[in-house]
Design a protein around this motif. Sequence first.
Motif, mmCIF file in Angstrom:
data_model
loop_
_atom_site.group_PDB
_atom_site.id
_atom_site.type_symbol
_atom_site.label_atom_id
_atom_site.label_comp_id
_atom_site.label_asym_id
_atom_site.label_seq_id
_atom_site.Cartn_x
_atom_site.Cartn_y
_atom_site.Cartn_z
ATOM 1 N N TYR A 66 0.833 -1.207 0.000
ATOM 2 C CA TYR A 66 0.000 0.000 0.000
ATOM 3 C C TYR A 66 0.868 1.258 0.000
ATOM 4 N N GLY A 67 1.861 1.295 0.871
ATOM 5 C CA GLY A 67 2.705 2.479 0.985
ATOM 6 C C GLY A 67 3.575 2.710 -0.228
ATOM 7 N N ASN A 68 4.211 1.661 -0.715
ATOM 8 C CA ASN A 68 5.149 1.804 -1.834
ATOM 9 C C ASN A 68 4.457 2.066 -3.171
ATOM 10 N N GLY A 69 3.213 1.584 -3.288
ATOM 11 C CA GLY A 69 2.541 1.654 -4.587
ATOM 12 C C GLY A 69 2.298 3.052 -5.105
ATOM 13 N N LEU A 70 2.175 4.030 -4.196
ATOM 14 C CA LEU A 70 1.840 5.383 -4.617
ATOM 15 C C LEU A 70 3.063 6.227 -4.968
ATOM 16 N N VAL A 71 4.245 5.804 -4.527
ATOM 17 C CA VAL A 71 5.454 6.631 -4.641
ATOM 18 C C VAL A 71 5.728 7.118 -6.067
ATOM 19 N N THR A 76 -2.552 11.730 3.027
ATOM 20 C CA THR A 76 -3.280 11.185 1.886
ATOM 21 C C THR A 76 -4.598 10.599 2.366
ATOM 22 N N ASP A 77 -5.418 10.145 1.440
ATOM 23 C CA ASP A 77 -6.753 9.697 1.834
ATOM 24 C C ASP A 77 -6.760 8.358 2.554
ATOM 25 N N GLY A 78 -5.639 7.622 2.561
ATOM 26 C CA GLY A 78 -5.598 6.371 3.319
ATOM 27 C C GLY A 78 -5.817 6.596 4.796
ATOM 28 N N LEU A 79 -5.310 7.695 5.301
ATOM 29 C CA LEU A 79 -5.509 8.061 6.702
ATOM 30 C C LEU A 79 -6.715 8.975 6.870
ATOM 31 N N VAL A 101 7.971 20.282 5.143
ATOM 32 C CA VAL A 101 6.692 19.883 4.555
ATOM 33 C C VAL A 101 6.676 18.366 4.485
ATOM 34 N N PHE A 102 5.813 17.738 5.281
ATOM 35 C CA PHE A 102 5.780 16.284 5.390
ATOM 36 C C PHE A 102 4.455 15.745 4.856
ATOM 37 N N LEU A 103 4.538 14.907 3.840
ATOM 38 C CA LEU A 103 3.364 14.225 3.301
ATOM 39 C C LEU A 103 3.341 12.813 3.864
ATOM 40 N N VAL A 104 2.291 12.465 4.599
ATOM 41 C CA VAL A 104 2.203 11.179 5.292
ATOM 42 C C VAL A 104 1.221 10.278 4.557
ATOM 43 N N HIS A 105 1.733 9.132 4.094
ATOM 44 C CA HIS A 105 0.909 8.158 3.373
ATOM 45 C C HIS A 105 0.921 6.853 4.162
ATOM 46 N N MET A 106 -0.082 6.684 5.021
ATOM 47 C CA MET A 106 -0.157 5.518 5.902
ATOM 48 C C MET A 106 -1.607 5.111 6.114
ATOM 49 N N THR A 107 -1.769 3.888 6.584
ATOM 50 C CA THR A 107 -3.080 3.448 7.031
ATOM 51 C C THR A 107 -3.331 4.037 8.419
ATOM 52 N N ALA A 108 -4.587 3.993 8.868
ATOM 53 C CA ALA A 108 -4.950 4.601 10.145
ATOM 54 C C ALA A 108 -4.251 3.923 11.318
ATOM 55 N N VAL A 109 -4.024 2.635 11.236
ATOM 56 C CA VAL A 109 -3.422 1.905 12.356
ATOM 57 C C VAL A 109 -2.046 2.466 12.696
ATOM 58 N N ILE A 110 -1.196 2.644 11.675
ATOM 59 C CA ILE A 110 0.149 3.172 11.902
ATOM 60 C C ILE A 110 0.119 4.695 11.980
#
Length: 377
Positions: A85-90, A165-168, A133-142
Amino acid sequence: MENGEVHAILGPQWSSQAKFVIDLGVKAQVPIISFSVTSPSLSPTQSQYFVRTAYDDSSQVGALAAVVQAFGWREITLVYEDTDYGNGLVPYLVDAFQEVDARISYRSVIPPSPADIDIVKELNNLLLKQTRVFLVHMTAVIGSRFFVLASDARMMSEEFVWFVTDGLSSFLDPVSSKALDSMQGVLGVRPHVPSSESRRAFEERWTKLYAERNLHEEIADLNLFGLWAYDTVTALALAGEMAWEPAKFRYFNRNTSSNNLAFSSIGISEMGPKLLDKILSIKFPGLSGEFNLPNGKLQPIAFEIFNVVGKTEKIIGYWTKAQGLSPELNLSSKVNYTALAHDLKPPIWPGDTSKPPKGWVMPIAGQQLSSLENIYA
């Protein structure tokens, strides 16, 4: 597929599980329908029997890049989890930022199942960088744990920009109050879900159901994935009614000499191809908006840009592919907005300030979170 001879499968939940199941679906000609697998590395155009009743993660990168451009940031630190999930968007983010003359200057990779000390060490690395400027791409759990630790490290203060991102952001309602308190001033993007009478009626039934069962403590707002799930089941039920032929409710070409390791005993569903065709042709007004699957996946209409303020997420603007950023959503408008900050309502930034951060600082040599490391070691 082997024992029950199913003709459609809802799921699986995670992108890391999906590829295996999708391959089996192609073999048996059984539609694999997922409302939660969002990784762009898995595409309905590559796997005929994979149907995505959710938005592809890459559909949001235009909105993310537009906000970066609007505030004039040129360098971004990407913080993401080391999963499919995390790597796919890079790669999609890299391309989108290049188009607006910005770049990812540093990648902070969080382990899939991190201990607190793992996150603190990465926060240390972020402090040593010039970019703020930090862009955070994670699921809600992490992601919820990450922001609590960032707040403990006093990194939710002035001069910091946090963007999710919208994952969180699609899961903000279920995160703990402590996590939400730690996210004050955060910006985020998420798909816009239009209000409708059917959605309001469903939410009333949802609340009533929990009240009748005395489950008040477990009542949660329906997030986007819950709405997608309901629409997906509705679509499959409608497709099943249209495709139903009792004579074809079976598999053929089964290999009776079973070899479970190679799944050689799986046959081919007679109903599967027709069921797939009906699912792809269905259109109806769902709880999450218009349900329509061109190219085998749900298409986004617009994205909301929001700002976490107090216990709520204040909508400060919208983004559509046709119009760009705008302070209000008007899909019928022919106006193309410029990518400027005044195309959004003024946000409140970390540190409870209305002054936009410049996005960079000169880091202090040797600045670290050694005290936090000692606590979480």
